[in-house]
Scaffold this motif. Structure first.
Motif, PDB file in Angstrom:
ATOM      1  N   LYS A 398       0.784  -1.155   0.098  1.00  0.00           N
ATOM      2  CA  LYS A 398       0.079   0.059  -0.064  1.00  0.00           C
ATOM      3  C   LYS A 398       0.911   1.191   0.075  1.00  0.00           C
ATOM      4  N   ILE A 399       0.719   2.204  -0.776  1.00  0.00           N
ATOM      5  CA  ILE A 399       1.651   3.164  -1.386  1.00  0.00           C
ATOM      6  C   ILE A 399       0.867   4.332  -1.257  1.00  0.00           C
ATOM      7  N   GLY A 400       1.775   5.408  -0.431  1.00  0.00           N
ATOM      8  CA  GLY A 400       1.005   6.627  -0.542  1.00  0.00           C
ATOM      9  C   GLY A 400       1.275   7.560  -1.747  1.00  0.00           C
ATOM     10  N   ALA A 401       0.403   8.117  -2.578  1.00  0.00           N
ATOM     11  CA  ALA A 401       0.964   9.013  -3.486  1.00  0.00           C
ATOM     12  C   ALA A 401       1.804  10.130  -3.267  1.00  0.00           C
ATOM     13  N   GLY A 402       1.333  10.804  -2.143  1.00  0.00           N
ATOM     14  CA  GLY A 402       1.896  12.120  -1.568  1.00  0.00           C
ATOM     15  C   GLY A 402       3.301  11.925  -1.306  1.00  0.00           C
ATOM     16  N   GLU A 403       3.887  10.919  -0.668  1.00  0.00           N
ATOM     17  CA  GLU A 403       5.306  10.683  -0.609  1.00  0.00           C
ATOM     18  C   GLU A 403       6.062  10.855  -1.690  1.00  0.00           C
ATOM     19  N   ILE A 404       5.499   9.931  -2.859  1.00  0.00           N
ATOM     20  CA  ILE A 404       6.119   9.846  -4.170  1.00  0.00           C
ATOM     21  C   ILE A 404       6.312  11.309  -4.916  1.00  0.00           C
ATOM     22  N   GLU A 405       5.209  11.909  -4.737  1.00  0.00           N
ATOM     23  CA  GLU A 405       4.948  13.332  -5.415  1.00  0.00           C
ATOM     24  C   GLU A 405       6.200  14.131  -4.672  1.00  0.00           C
ATOM     25  N   ASN A 406       6.131  13.974  -3.233  1.00  0.00           N
ATOM     26  CA  ASN A 406       7.329  14.905  -2.457  1.00  0.00           C
ATOM     27  C   ASN A 406       8.610  14.531  -3.216  1.00  0.00           C
ATOM     28  N   ALA A 407       8.990  13.366  -3.214  1.00  0.00           N
ATOM     29  CA  ALA A 407      10.279  12.694  -3.896  1.00  0.00           C
ATOM     30  C   ALA A 407      10.477  13.358  -5.097  1.00  0.00           C
ATOM     31  N   ARG A 456      15.266   7.572  -2.722  1.00  0.00           N
ATOM     32  CA  ARG A 456      14.997   8.194  -1.633  1.00  0.00           C
ATOM     33  C   ARG A 456      13.895   7.484  -0.930  1.00  0.00           C
ATOM     34  N   LEU A 457      12.938   6.779  -1.338  1.00  0.00           N
ATOM     35  CA  LEU A 457      11.914   5.894  -0.664  1.00  0.00           C
ATOM     36  C   LEU A 457      12.364   4.530  -0.527  1.00  0.00           C
ATOM     37  N   ALA A 458      11.699   3.621  -1.635  1.00  0.00           N
ATOM     38  CA  ALA A 458      12.111   2.339  -1.818  1.00  0.00           C
ATOM     39  C   ALA A 458      11.790   1.814  -3.258  1.00  0.00           C
ATOM     40  N   PRO A 459      12.455   0.771  -3.641  1.00  0.00           N
ATOM     41  CA  PRO A 459      12.328   0.497  -5.053  1.00  0.00           C
ATOM     42  C   PRO A 459      10.737   0.485  -5.456  1.00  0.00           C
ATOM     43  N   HIS A 460       9.981  -0.214  -4.641  1.00  0.00           N
ATOM     44  CA  HIS A 460       8.735  -0.662  -5.010  1.00  0.00           C
ATOM     45  C   HIS A 460       7.881   0.530  -5.242  1.00  0.00           C
ATOM     46  N   LYS A 461       8.478   1.686  -4.717  1.00  0.00           N
ATOM     47  CA  LYS A 461       7.569   3.290  -4.716  1.00  0.00           C
ATOM     48  C   LYS A 461       7.951   3.801  -6.034  1.00  0.00           C
ATOM     49  N   ARG A 462       8.790   3.362  -7.014  1.00  0.00           N
ATOM     50  CA  ARG A 462       9.204   4.084  -8.065  1.00  0.00           C
ATOM     51  C   ARG A 462       8.039   4.035  -9.275  1.00  0.00           C
ATOM     52  N   PRO A 463       7.831   5.108  -9.929  1.00  0.00           N
ATOM     53  CA  PRO A 463       6.734   5.184 -10.965  1.00  0.00           C
ATOM     54  C   PRO A 463       7.243   4.297 -12.075  1.00  0.00           C
ATOM     55  N   ARG A 464       6.214   3.488 -12.633  1.00  0.00           N
ATOM     56  CA  ARG A 464       6.569   2.414 -13.494  1.00  0.00           C
ATOM     57  C   ARG A 464       6.203   3.237 -14.679  1.00  0.00           C
ATOM     58  N   ASP A 465       5.304   4.147 -15.078  1.00  0.00           N
ATOM     59  CA  ASP A 465       5.102   5.131 -16.124  1.00  0.00           C
ATOM     60  C   ASP A 465       5.433   6.541 -15.947  1.00  0.00           C
TER      61      ASP A 465
END
Length: 487
Positions: A398-407, A456-465
């Motif tokens: 379960k991945i929060g979009a907000g932390e990826i946006e911040n990264a 910055r976060l973890a590999p499974h949180k990287r964008p695929r597209d």
């Protein structure tokens, strides 16, 4: 409180933990975990470097025996997120396997190595090791879960919740000491650590971790006597693709007592492919970090439809509530409401976040899951999505979009960023990044941005597209309208 692991009171030569070729019997586990428990007894809180190894399992058991709360750490977490978790949880030391390389943020903590061969192997040492003065409401774990905005929150899980959920699954699944659970799940969250590893130990059975997931490894484990397979939809999707050309896998799955999927919804076509090939159904259960287990299809319930997550497990109350707060009583398979739960399975609070804890509960004490569902005539729940749009379920996470946006916004080539999830046959959902570059003529590449996030976060949180825009759609208040991105 009664011991969490009764089998350690009278340890035997039965296998308790199997990681690849490494095996610990209950007598050996009692010795190793009891010795470590004595070393860390009195510690306020410990971190656990949660690699998929025998040491991690022993470390978790030892902490529970000592009554010391444990913070499992994802070894693939980026330094920024790891630093936040350490600052928030303030562990006194870190438990790690001998020789494990730890990242820079952990360098400030004392390190205690987990020796799986340590301690007396005689049963005389075991009863004392398996008992603690910790009470039902004392914390067992602090597990960090991604929210839709901001850094991860630490959900404090009391010993009461761990025992209640595992015992409820004993009732739902007919789980006994004769069962061996096999899985390849990470050991830093509830599914792999609590259910897949501690669950078998509470029953007096065996936990068999595959190390790396694969059809061949699953086949070998089931052929060797494993009776239950735990997995996430991504894993079952890969098994569903393999059953058409792998008769050994088909035979192994057909011989399993129970195939269990969780952490996200399993697509219907994967249910059908596995059932058609093996004659065995995959049952689904529904839980989350804050609640452990809420519902499950029962092992003796053969009327449940694929795609449902069953009924509330023992000790759990559940209701569906509409946007006005009205409880939805309909069991028509169409009326949608937010799932709210209460019971002995719930976490006690978010560490250092009293406001977030209060916001997560209703005035009358129900926990707001944020998941939306319908209920059929038999009372089986079907999850239809999130109340919010910013929680992405990908590959069992379960991945929060907000932390990826911040990264992403921390990248010098990114002016604006939004993150959404899109259906993916393998992952459940794939992460999509919508980028407004600083220089439209020379935008940062997709792989560069993916590596930036993973670091910055973890590999499974990287964008695929990664998709590029001139501007993000916003409403009059300046809020990004994510639904318009897919329009």
């Amino acid at each position: 409180m009664a011991t969490l692991f009764p089998a350690l009171d009278t340890p035997s030569e039965r296998p308790a933990l199997r990681f690849g070729d490494r095996v610990l019997t209950y007598r050996e586990l009692a010795g190793a975990a009891g010795t470590l428990a004595a070393r860390i007894s009195g510690t306020r809180r410990v971190a656990l470097w949660a690699t998929p190894t025998l040491e991690t399992a022993v470390g978790a058991v030892a902490a529970l025996l000592a009554g010391v709360p444990v913070v499992p750490l994802n070894p693939r977490t980026g330094d920024g997120e790891l630093a936040h978790i350490l600052a928030d949880s303030a562990p006194d030391l870190v438990l790690a396997a001998p020789g494990a390389e730890l990242p820079e943020p952990l360098a400030v903590l004392p390190r205690t190595e987990i020796d799986v061969a340590a301690g007396p192997q005689a049963s005389a040492a075991s009863p004392a090791a398996s008992r603690t003065t910790a009470g039902d409401e004392d914390p067992a774990f602090v597990i960090y879960t991604s929210g839709t905005t901001g850094p991860p929150k630490g959900a404090v899980l009391p010993r009461r919740a761990v025992a209640a959920s595992l015992d409820a699954l004993e009732d739902a699944w007919g789980w006994t000491a004769a069962d061996t659970v096999t899985h390849a799940l990470p050991l830093f969250h509830v599914h792999g650590l609590v259910l897949g590893t501690l669950g078998p130990l509470r029953r007096g059975g065996c936990a068999h971790h595959l190390g790396r997931f694969g059809a061949e490894a699953v086949t070998a484990a089931l052929e060797a006597g494993a009776t239950m397979l735990f997995g996430v939809p991504t894993m079952y999707h890969r098994l569903a693709e393999a059953v058409g050309s792998d008769p050994a896998l088909v035979k192994a799955l057909a011989g399993a007592r129970l195939l269990v999927s969780g952490s996200a919804g399993l697509p219907l076509h994967d249910h059908k492919r596995i059932a058609a090939a093996t004659g065995r159904r995959v049952i689904e259960r529904y839980g989350m970090t804050e609640t452990l287990m809420n519902t499950s299809v029962r092992a003796d319930d053969h009327a449940s439809r694929p795609g449902t997550v069953g009924v509330p497990v023992l000790g759990v109350e559940l209701r569906l509530v509409d946007e006005t707060g009205t409880v939805q009583e309909a069991c028509d398979g169409e009326t949608i409401g937010e799932i709210q739960v209460r019971g002995t399975n719930l976490f006690s609070h978010y560490l250092n976040r009293p406001e977030a804890t209060a916001e997560a509960h209703t005035a009358d004490g129900w926990f707001r899951t944020g998941d939306m569902a319908t209920r059929d005539r038999a009372g089986h729940l079907r999850i239809v999505g999130r109340k919010a749009t910013d929680l992405i379920k990908s590959g069992g996470f379960k991945i929060g979009a907000g932390e990826i946006e911040n990264a992403l916004l921390d990248h010098p080539g990114v002016r604006e960023a939004a993150v959404t999830g899109e259906p993916d046959a393998d992952l459940g959902e794939r992460i999509v990044a919508w980028i407004v570059p600083v220089d439209p003529q020379a935008p940062p590449g997709a792989q560069e941005l993916a590596d930036h996030v993973a670091g910055r976060l973890a590999p499974h949180k990287r964008p695929r597209d990664v998709r590029y825009l001139d501007a993000l759609p916003r409403n009059d208040l300046g809020k990004i309208m994510k639904r318009a991105l897919h329009g």
